[in-house]
Design a protein around this motif. Structure first.
Motif, PDB file in Angstrom:
ATOM      1  N   CYS A   1       0.822  -1.207   0.000  1.00 45.06           N
ATOM      2  CA  CYS A   1       0.000   0.000   0.000  1.00 45.06           C
ATOM      3  C   CYS A   1       0.858   1.260   0.000  1.00 45.06           C
ATOM      4  CB  CYS A   1      -0.969   0.013   1.175  1.00 45.06           C
ATOM      5  SG  CYS A   1      -2.180  -1.304   1.079  1.00 45.06           S
ATOM      6  N   THR A   2       2.001   1.228   0.714  1.00 44.64           N
ATOM      7  CA  THR A   2       2.847   2.425   0.710  1.00 44.64           C
ATOM      8  C   THR A   2       3.381   2.687  -0.702  1.00 44.64           C
ATOM      9  OG1 THR A   2       4.680   1.022   1.398  1.00 44.64           O
ATOM     10  CG2 THR A   2       3.622   2.319   3.117  1.00 44.64           C
ATOM     11  N   LEU A   3       3.789   1.623  -1.382  1.00 49.20           N
ATOM     12  CA  LEU A   3       4.312   1.792  -2.739  1.00 49.20           C
ATOM     13  C   LEU A   3       3.252   2.399  -3.661  1.00 49.20           C
ATOM     14  CD1 LEU A   3       6.272  -1.540  -3.332  1.00 49.20           C
ATOM     15  CD2 LEU A   3       7.219   0.728  -2.927  1.00 49.20           C
ATOM     16  N   ALA A   4       2.085   1.772  -3.646  1.00 51.03           N
ATOM     17  CA  ALA A   4       1.023   2.247  -4.538  1.00 51.03           C
ATOM     18  C   ALA A   4       0.632   3.672  -4.184  1.00 51.03           C
ATOM     19  CB  ALA A   4      -0.181   1.319  -4.455  1.00 51.03           C
ATOM     20  N   ALA A   5       0.566   3.950  -2.888  1.00 44.78           N
ATOM     21  CA  ALA A   5       0.144   5.287  -2.466  1.00 44.78           C
ATOM     22  C   ALA A   5       1.157   6.330  -2.916  1.00 44.78           C
ATOM     23  CB  ALA A   5      -0.023   5.328  -0.954  1.00 44.78           C
TER      24      ALA A   5
ATOM     25  N   ALA B   1      -1.744  -5.250  -2.615  1.00 44.29           N
ATOM     26  CA  ALA B   1      -2.424  -3.972  -2.365  1.00 44.29           C
ATOM     27  C   ALA B   1      -3.903  -3.999  -2.726  1.00 44.29           C
ATOM     28  CB  ALA B   1      -1.719  -2.842  -3.109  1.00 44.29           C
ATOM     29  N   THR B   2      -4.571  -5.127  -2.477  1.00 39.11           N
ATOM     30  CA  THR B   2      -5.990  -5.142  -2.809  1.00 39.11           C
ATOM     31  C   THR B   2      -6.833  -4.389  -1.783  1.00 39.11           C
ATOM     32  OG1 THR B   2      -6.158  -7.269  -1.714  1.00 39.11           O
ATOM     33  CG2 THR B   2      -5.943  -7.284  -4.105  1.00 39.11           C
ATOM     34  N   ASP B   3      -6.250  -4.025  -0.638  1.00 41.61           N
ATOM     35  CA  ASP B   3      -6.968  -3.208   0.333  1.00 41.61           C
ATOM     36  C   ASP B   3      -6.899  -1.746  -0.084  1.00 41.61           C
ATOM     37  OD1 ASP B   3      -8.196  -4.822   2.076  1.00 41.61           O
ATOM     38  OD2 ASP B   3      -6.646  -4.785   3.613  1.00 41.61           O
ATOM     39  N   ALA B   4      -7.760  -1.367  -1.021  1.00 45.23           N
ATOM     40  CA  ALA B   4      -7.699  -0.004  -1.555  1.00 45.23           C
ATOM     41  C   ALA B   4      -7.918   1.044  -0.469  1.00 45.23           C
ATOM     42  CB  ALA B   4      -8.735   0.158  -2.656  1.00 45.23           C
ATOM     43  N   PHE B   5      -8.631   0.649   0.584  1.00 50.09           N
ATOM     44  CA  PHE B   5      -8.847   1.572   1.697  1.00 50.09           C
ATOM     45  C   PHE B   5      -7.534   2.185   2.161  1.00 50.09           C
ATOM     46  CE2 PHE B   5      -8.999   2.484   6.224  1.00 50.09           C
ATOM     47  CZ  PHE B   5     -10.214   3.102   6.403  1.00 50.09           C
ATOM     48  N   PHE B   6      -6.518   1.334   2.364  1.00 54.07           N
ATOM     49  CA  PHE B   6      -5.258   1.819   2.914  1.00 54.07           C
ATOM     50  C   PHE B   6      -4.447   2.587   1.868  1.00 54.07           C
ATOM     51  CE2 PHE B   6      -6.191  -1.845   5.719  1.00 54.07           C
ATOM     52  CZ  PHE B   6      -6.387  -1.106   6.871  1.00 54.07           C
ATOM     53  N   VAL B   7      -4.556   2.181   0.614  1.00 57.17           N
ATOM     54  CA  VAL B   7      -3.862   2.937  -0.430  1.00 57.17           C
ATOM     55  C   VAL B   7      -4.392   4.368  -0.436  1.00 57.17           C
ATOM     56  CG1 VAL B   7      -3.351   3.099  -2.869  1.00 57.17           C
ATOM     57  CG2 VAL B   7      -3.562   0.858  -1.811  1.00 57.17           C
ATOM     58  N   PHE B   8      -5.701   4.485  -0.444  1.00 55.09           N
ATOM     59  CA  PHE B   8      -6.321   5.805  -0.474  1.00 55.09           C
ATOM     60  C   PHE B   8      -5.977   6.588   0.793  1.00 55.09           C
ATOM     61  CE2 PHE B   8     -10.615   8.206  -0.726  1.00 55.09           C
ATOM     62  CZ  PHE B   8      -9.983   9.289  -1.302  1.00 55.09           C
ATOM     63  N   LEU B   9      -6.002   5.913   1.932  1.00 52.76           N
ATOM     64  CA  LEU B   9      -5.641   6.576   3.198  1.00 52.76           C
ATOM     65  C   LEU B   9      -4.246   7.179   3.102  1.00 52.76           C
ATOM     66  CD1 LEU B   9      -6.298   6.978   6.327  1.00 52.76           C
ATOM     67  CD2 LEU B   9      -4.934   4.937   6.668  1.00 52.76           C
TER      68      LEU B   9
END
Lengths: 304, 318, 441
Positions: free
Chosen positions: A116-120, A176-184
């Motif tokens: 998630c950090t990478l994607a974010a 990173a399928t938890d889009a919630f955390f990417v968006f956060l």
């Protein structure tokens, strides 16, 4: 809003602790009464928040047949047998399920923090083609109700031969399928003044360095939030482990807790509440200690 | 969705000299590659795990699929059937009330408590943990049992009301007029997650702003409006968008409180609860998939509106 | 470059979707199954066995698996215990994925969903032995003439009475061999007011077995093979009867009724009204007596459902399967699956462990063999089941696909009526319409 913007264009030094802690002055009577009132308010509110837990605790110390016939929270005789009985009531000692849950939780946290950090960072700071489209797709993936996706997803993992393993519960987090955390994290990164990474860029840092040396340390609160939420949500997730884990040795805590209950055959409420209390302890501890990182966050990492 | 793509575009200072332009172009190419590299895990996940089921569910919405036999293509029939399904309408009504009342109230409570708990004081860690506790228990059996008991005719709520001389005997959980409101209240009461996110956001606001404002003699309210709100706005925005998405999909609490029935008399028939009943209860997964995509359209509309208006009030550091 | 990548991604996404869709098709009956858990290796077979239950049943079933494996050394059973509510979500998902457990504990509400869609094995054809079964206990498992479920225990819809509440009201427990629905209404109202409890009788109208009994006494059925077996007028009569009970004061206020919910869709059995001393009478299934006694600390009495004529022999009773054993149509080893079902139904070893936990054994010889070994409550149930034999009529068929939700729909419309949001006529009309529209035959 405009005056904040002008302030922000100046080079900020992220060293100040929260203001209320910084300003020292002699407490007056008004301050003291205010503080006492606040604590009274908070304690009353805490009681409202904590009541269900206390009830659960009380119920875990009562024999099953008395739980729903005894009002209130007072327990006369501590019926601790619920704990020993609950520990051994299922196919495996309850510790097995706790270990299973821990494995899944640790894997999920590692996965979410990695991916998630990478994607974010990409979404928040890098300009690449079709970014808007990908971002929209990411949001779309959390809009579709889970119940219509689970069957096709089960088919995929079944064909890959991953049913009755922890893979379906952990692997998606590394992707990173938890889009919630990417968006956060995107929102947190976008709250960080761009001057900071711009400065590193001028110093010749590549994106990996900017990400790992500048961004990650600044994202303390977001990372802590992600870790805590992942822990708690994975720990209490019921449906995915239910579907993917078929045999009792692989069950996680929520699935195991459900085995105490049967609406039509009669339930072992006492042992169920006892094991609920036992499994709540790690959650509470994780939060109690984890929230310290929310307190420190930027104050400690931004500079000394 | 074009609003989203426009908004997430980074605004850069315009390049002036040809030299700068060349550098910018090189940088842009580098950014493009780096962007996809950083996005790689997510892209793999999208292709391997997410996209398949997503597309499959869209396909299934045009079929008659009972889970046990291969799906049969029926075109738009599921969507046509949705038009005169009174329970679908009821479930939309329940869900909209829940979203429109529950989400703002929960966020206001969460922000207020987060600000209260952001100050240095004794027992802070304890208070924070206790306030998060209900969310931690989530929809566990204990919460649901206690919630039902509290709102029954002889429950805690009525006992407290009687202490104040109000002769309350209503069973809040069992009367179709009130049952939904007990779930709205439960939603507000589990404000822990947005509270924690607000707390984390508040920690990111550099203290120096407040110091400077204090020196200038700004009141607490002025500080809140001029510093906290704008600097916290990305986080407020996040909570708003995500809580709306989540509230539209509210399932677990309603499911356990009504035993999956959405009762009494469909008064707590949440949209996803009905979808689940159709899909798994009645083996009409095609219809459930069509319902799911209607929900996607509704949520996407709300999200797009949110993104559209965000440019008027959300302030980014970049 | 980005375009290529995009094309690749879209292509790959399409592939994943195609694979998924093909997977959906793969679950069609007759399609070859993938890596089913029951692979055969050197004569030894592993079968998956799924059931729902509480810890008592789980322990029993694990012991039964051990005993079965000892008797059949070349068969290994991998147990998949679960709880009732989530059991069906899991089973549906597994079946959709072509990975259904080989042996499935089945419920009457679901058997035709699975049986009618070719997901269940024809057990008779594969050697299931029900030759010793008591008359009327085999039919429940038949769908379209095929035996797809073997009765695992006999049950009967009963009214449970709490003698202590009747004592408190200074009344006798009524004679269930002669009582009519109207008399039940009077008794319920009287005992509620005299004993000061909210409910004279609870759950009476919320469950489909009592509605079924009422319909059968009126010459109708809940379901015919492909349709609803009653008219809106019959449903209206039932709703009117409920309002009569309610006005007389025998079943509590609308809020109290709604608070208790319906049997199965309401409170867990150990929090039900009769357990907490709030009701004198309660509809239940006979095999729940032991759990009710344990939870309430009382010894409750089993009563027959009332009749229109005031004669128990005309009440058209039937034996219900508390649950059944089915096998997946796609099991790789049908003989082994049926071997378990036969072992469970027809051996002393099995019944020695299970006693009557899943209901009274339908095998007549085993029922006789086990009766002295049962707990007092189970003995009472066994005696009750034997006593009502002269009162039996034909065994009702399982609800057709889509019919499993009848009770839930009925209770919803009853709630509408109770809260004055619909007349009994309107509610009856809509109720029948909704049940019909849900049927997928």
């Amino acid at each position: 809003m405009t005056d904040v913007q002008t302030t922000l264009t100046e080079e900020p030094t992220l060293t100040g602790p929260a203001p209320q802690e910084a300003i020292h002055h002699r407490p007056t009577w008004a301050d003291r009464t205010r503080s006492v009132l606040k604590h009274i308010l908070l304690i009353v509110a805490s009681l409202v928040m904590i009541y269900p837990l206390l009830w659960m605790l009380a119920s875990s110390l009562r024999p099953t047949e008395l739980i729903f016939r005894t009002p209130g929270l007072w327990v006369n005789d501590l019926y601790v047998q619920n704990y020993t009985e609950g520990w051994y009531a299922l196919s495996y000692p309850f510790g097995q399920y706790i270990i299973n849950s821990f494995i899944v939780v640790v894997g999920a946290i590692a996965g979410n923090l990695f991916a998630c950090t990478l994607a974010a960072y990409a979404f928040a700071r890098l300009k690449f083609r079709l970014r808007g489209l990908w971002f929209s797709i990411m949001l779309l993936t959390i809009m579709l109700p889970f119940h219509v996706v689970i069957v096709p997803q089960y088919i995929i993992f079944n064909q890959l031969g991953f049913v009755n393993t922890f893979v379906p519960l952990i692997l998606p987090k590394f992707l990173a399928t938890d889009a919630f955390f990417v968006f956060l994290m995107v929102q947190f990164i976008r709250g960080i003044p761009r001057e900071l990474d711009e400065a590193a860029r001028i110093d010749g840092c590549g994106h990996w360095k900017i990400f790992s040396r500048v961004m990650l340390p600044l994202m303390g609160p977001a990372i802590a939030t992600t870790a805590i939420f992942t822990f708690i949500w994975t720990w209490s997730d019921f449906f995915s482990p239910l579907i993917y884990l078929t045999e009792p040795y692989a069950y996680t805590v929520p699935v195991a807790l459900k085995s105490f209950l049967s609406a039509t055959e009669g339930s072992n409420w006492g042992p169920m509440f006892a094991m609920s209390v036992v499994t709540l302890i790690p959650l509470f501890l994780v939060f109690l200690f984890g929230q310290r990182f929310l307190v420190r966050g930027i104050a400690t990492t931004g500079g000394k | 969705m074009s609003a989203i793509s426009e908004l997430s575009t980074v605004h850069r200072v315009k390049a002036k000299t040809p030299e700068e332009k060349r550098l910018r172009a090189k940088e842009a190419a580098r950014d493009n590659t780096a962007g996809y590299l950083f996005l790689l895990p997510w892209l793999i996940g999208l292709v391997l795990i997410v996209a398949g089921p997503l597309i499959a569910s869209l396909y299934l919405s045009f079929t008659n699929y009972n889970l046990l036999q291969a799906p049969q293509w029926i075109g738009l029939e599921n969507y046509a059937r949705m038009l005169d399904d009174p329970r679908l309408l009821q479930s939309l009504k329940v869900t909209f009330i829940y979203v429109i009342v529950g989400v703002p109230l929960q966020l206001i409570v969460a922000l207020a408590i987060a600000m209260l708990l952001n100050e240095g004081m004794k027992g802070l860690a304890f208070y924070r943990s206790v306030f998060y506790l209900p969310s931690m228990l989530g929809a566990s059996v204990a919460i649901v049992l206690i919630w039902r008991q509290m709102f029954e005719s002889d429950g805690l709520v009525n006992q407290v009301l009687r202490l104040f001389g109000i002769p309350a005997t209503t069973s809040w959980i069992a009367d179709p007029k009130y049952a939904l409101w007990t779930i709205v209240l439960l939603h507000i009461w589990t404000f822990g997650s947005p509270m924690v996110i607000f707390l984390a956001g508040l920690r990111q606001i550099p203290g120096m702003y407040y110091e400077a404002a204090s020196v200038d003699g700004a009141s607490h309210w002025a500080q809140f409006r001029k510093i906290t709100l704008p600097l916290l706005s990305p986080i407020i925005f996040f909570n708003l968008v995500l809580q709306i998405i989540n509230a539209f999909q509210a399932f677990t609490q309603a499911f356990v409180i009504s035993n999956g029935t959405g009762g009494p008399a469909d008064s707590t028939l949440f949209y996803t609860l009905y979808l689940y009943e159709r899909g798994f209860g009645q083996f009409q997964m095609g219809y459930a998939a069509a319902m799911a995509w209607l929900l996607v359209v509704i949520i996407a509309a709300f999200t797009a509106i949110n993104f559209f208006f965000s440019k008027y009030w959300v302030f980014y550091g970049d | 470059m980005a375009i290529n990548r995009r094309q690749f991604l879209i292509g790959a996404g399409g592939l994943a979707a195609a694979a998924t869709t093909m997977g959906l098709g793969a679950c069609a009956p007759g399609a070859p199954s993938g890596s089913q858990g029951g692979g055969e290796q050197g004569g030894a077979t592993t079968l998956a066995l799924a059931w729902w239950g509480n810890p008592t049943r789980n322990k029993n079933t694990e012991a039964e698996i051990q005993a079965f494996q000892q008797a059949n050394p070349n068969i290994t059973l991998a147990g998949q215990p679960g709880d009732f509510a989530s059991y069906w979500d899991k089973l549906a998902t597994q079946t959709a994925g072509g990975q259904a457990p080989d042996i499935i504990q089945m419920d009457m509400a679901y058997i035709s969903e699975y049986g009618n869609r070719g997901a269940l094995l024809d057990l008779e054809k594969n050697g299931a032995d029900t030759s010793k079964f008591i008359e009327g206990t085999v039919e429940s498992g038949k769908i379209n003439g095929q035996l797809v479920g073997v009765n695992a225990g006999i049950n009967s819809a009963v009214i449970v009475a709490n003698p202590k509440i009747f004592e408190k009201a200074k009344m006798d427990v009524p004679d269930d061999k002669t009582w009519t629905w109207d008399q039940l209404s009077e008794v319920a109202a009287e005992v509620a007011s005299k004993a000061g409890v909210p409910f004279g009788v609870v759950y009476l109208f919320g469950g489909d077995p009592m509605f079924g009994a009422y319909l059968r006494q009126n010459g109708k059925e809940l379901f015919t093979e492909k349709d609803v077996g009653f008219e809106p007028a019959d449903a209206q009569a039932w709703f009117d009867l409920m309002m009569k009970f309610q006005k007389a004061g025998g079943i509590g206020t609308p809020q109290q009724i709604s608070e208790e919910g319906s049997p199965g869709g309401g409170k867990p059995i150990d929090q039900s009204a009769i357990v907490l001393g709030k009701a004198a009478l309660q509809y239940q299934n006979s095999n729940q007596l032991e759990a009710l006694n344990a939870a309430s600390g009382e010894s409750l009495k089993l009563l027959r459902a009332p009749s229109l004529a005031g004669k128990a022999t005309e009440r058209k009773a039937w034996y219900k399967a508390s649950m059944l054993w089915s096998a997946s149509a796609k099991t790789e080893n049908p003989e082994a699956a049926v071997a378990w079902i036969n072992w469970f139904a027809n051996t002393k070893e099995a019944v020695d462990i299970d006693k009557a936990e899943r209901g009274i054994p339908p095998n007549a010889e085993l029922e006789e063999y086990i009766r002295p070994k049962l707990s007092p409550a189970q003995q009472e149930v066994a005696k009750f089941i034997a006593d009502i034999k002269p009162e039996l009529a034909n065994t009702p068929i399982a609800p057709p696909p889509g019919g499993g939700k009848l009770a839930e729909i009925m209770f919803r419309y009853e709630t509408e009526v109770l809260f004055g949001r619909a007349t009994t006529a309107e509610a009856a009309e809509k109720f029948v319409g909704e049940v019909k529209s849900n049927l997928t035959v």
